[in-house]
Scaffold this active site. Structure first.
Site, PDB file in Angstrom:
ATOM      1  N   HIS A   1     -68.733  31.079  63.823  1.00 17.03           N
ATOM      2  CA  HIS A   1     -69.882  29.947  64.428  1.00 17.03           C
ATOM      3  C   HIS A   1     -71.061  30.202  63.444  1.00 17.03           C
ATOM      4  O   HIS A   1     -71.836  29.309  63.111  1.00 17.03           O
ATOM      5  CB  HIS A   1     -70.480  30.689  65.907  1.00 17.03           C
ATOM      6  CG  HIS A   1     -69.592  29.655  66.945  1.00 17.03           C
ATOM      7  ND1 HIS A   1     -70.014  28.560  67.405  1.00 17.03           N
ATOM      8  CD2 HIS A   1     -68.413  29.788  67.197  1.00 17.03           C
ATOM      9  CE1 HIS A   1     -69.376  28.150  68.215  1.00 17.03           C
ATOM     10  NE2 HIS A   1     -68.249  28.937  68.164  1.00 17.03           N
ATOM     11  N   GLU A   2     -71.514  31.324  63.068  1.00 18.09           N
ATOM     12  CA  GLU A   2     -72.640  31.560  62.214  1.00 18.09           C
ATOM     13  C   GLU A   2     -72.805  31.076  61.102  1.00 18.09           C
ATOM     14  O   GLU A   2     -73.831  30.151  60.474  1.00 18.09           O
ATOM     15  CB  GLU A   2     -73.245  33.007  62.178  1.00 18.09           C
ATOM     16  CG  GLU A   2     -73.627  33.905  63.608  1.00 18.09           C
ATOM     17  CD  GLU A   2     -74.808  33.097  63.896  1.00 18.09           C
ATOM     18  OE1 GLU A   2     -75.687  32.754  63.448  1.00 18.09           O
ATOM     19  OE2 GLU A   2     -74.825  32.927  65.391  1.00 18.09           O
ATOM     20  N   THR A   3     -71.700  31.067  59.972  1.00 17.41           N
ATOM     21  CA  THR A   3     -71.424  31.025  58.742  1.00 17.41           C
ATOM     22  C   THR A   3     -70.230  30.148  58.205  1.00 17.41           C
ATOM     23  O   THR A   3     -69.926  30.097  57.143  1.00 17.41           O
ATOM     24  CB  THR A   3     -71.937  32.111  57.918  1.00 17.41           C
ATOM     25  OG1 THR A   3     -71.038  33.240  58.025  1.00 17.41           O
ATOM     26  CG2 THR A   3     -73.221  32.761  58.158  1.00 17.41           C
TER      27      THR A   3
END
Length: 314
Positions: free
Chosen positions: A104-106
């Site tokens: 999700h983050e990167t």
């Protein structure tokens, strides 16, 4: 106060907290305000005036739990080999949850942001909307640089998050881990360090070993939602938590006709959640769902992390 004058206050604070002069010089000698960062900060939404108009969940899931992200998650999970079991044994957090956060983050490290963190954080502190937060993060960034991390590495989001897990500097200093035993906490390049750091974040936030984040549940027709609405007012993220039902044991939910579709012990405390309203899909959420919210206080985010982790583990 001018930017340069305020920067000198930040420098004095960093110096007082032990940052070396060479690090201060290389991190601050050319700093100027970043107007784009100020624009992005001021464009952040405020508290909505109505608590009843929520966007549906599925469009968010369509872009965050899609085939590409599921496939990438499964490949990265399978590539962990024995590291997956080691992470769970040490931190108590299932590897699929940790991989889902990374995704999700990167997008599994494919994009981590290209804003110069020193410039962004100094700008946000000077702007003043959340001055103490960003002043502290700026000084902590200099402490990371003082550990030997190059300024060219210290790039990230406009709001100061960086690396594969998108940690703020204070989080890096407190919780980042050396997952591969090479003596560095390299969340910019090392998958092992990244996943150990995320797992440590979750352990610190109170993840309960052996519990899922939540399970699908069936709700009887005509269920009286008003009878189970929570009357608690949380100190943070009220708009997120106001959508959850009261905390009750699984046994109590069963007595009301709410049936979990996967195993949960009768004494586990859960909250009922129907993100798209009565008559739609429902979940019983455990305390571990609230740990995901610690990472990003959004029901859309937390639901998509949990569902992505479930898909990765299949």
């Amino acid at each position: 106060m001018s930017f340069n004058s305020y920067l000198q206050l930040l420098v004095a604070r960093a110096r007082a907290e032990g940052v070396s002069e060479p690090t201060i010089q290389r991190m601050t000698y050319d700093l100027t305000p970043n107007n784009r960062v100020i624009e992005l900060d001021r464009a952040q939404p405020g508290a909505p005036s109505s608590s009843s108009n929520f966007s549906p969940l599925q469009p968010y899931l369509n872009t965050h739990v899609d085939a590409a992200r599921i496939g990438g998650g499964r490949r990265n999970y399978q590539a962990l080999g024995p590291l997956a079991a080691q992470l769970e044994a040490r931190y108590g957090v299932p590897a699929p949850i940790v991989v889902a956060i990374w995704g999700h983050e990167t997008n599994y490290g494919s994009y981590t942001g290209d804003f110069d963190l020193a410039r962004s954080l100094a700008t946000l502190a000077w702007e003043g909307r959340r001055r103490e937060l960003f002043a502290t993060e700026f000084v902590d960034l200099l402490k990371i640089a003082d550990l030997g991390v190059q300024r060219s590495t210290l790039k990230g989001s406009w709001a100061g998050a960086f690396g594969y897990p998108q940690f703020l500097p204070s989080i890096y200093l407190r919780l980042a881990q050396d997952g591969d035993g090479d003596g560095r906490r390299d969340i910019w390049n090392s998958r092992a360090d990244t996943l150990a750091s995320i797992a440590n974040y979750f352990r610190d936030a109170g993840w309960r070993r052996g519990q899922p984040w939540g399970v699908r549940a069936t709700v009887p027709n005509g269920f009286n939602w008003n009878s189970v609405r929570s009357k608690l007012i949380p100190p943070v993220c009220n708009r997120v938590h106001e959508r959850h039902g009261q905390w009750r044991t699984v046994r109590e939910w069963r007595a009301l006709g709410v049936q979990p579709q996967a195993y949960l012990a009768d004494d586990v405390m859960t909250a009922l959640f129907q993100p798209d309203g009565p008559g739609t899909r429902a979940w019983l959420l455990t305390a571990n769902y609230r740990v995901i919210l610690e990472y990003n206080c959004s029901n859309y985010y937390a639901m998509s992390v949990g569902l992505l982790a479930d898909e990765i583990a299949r």
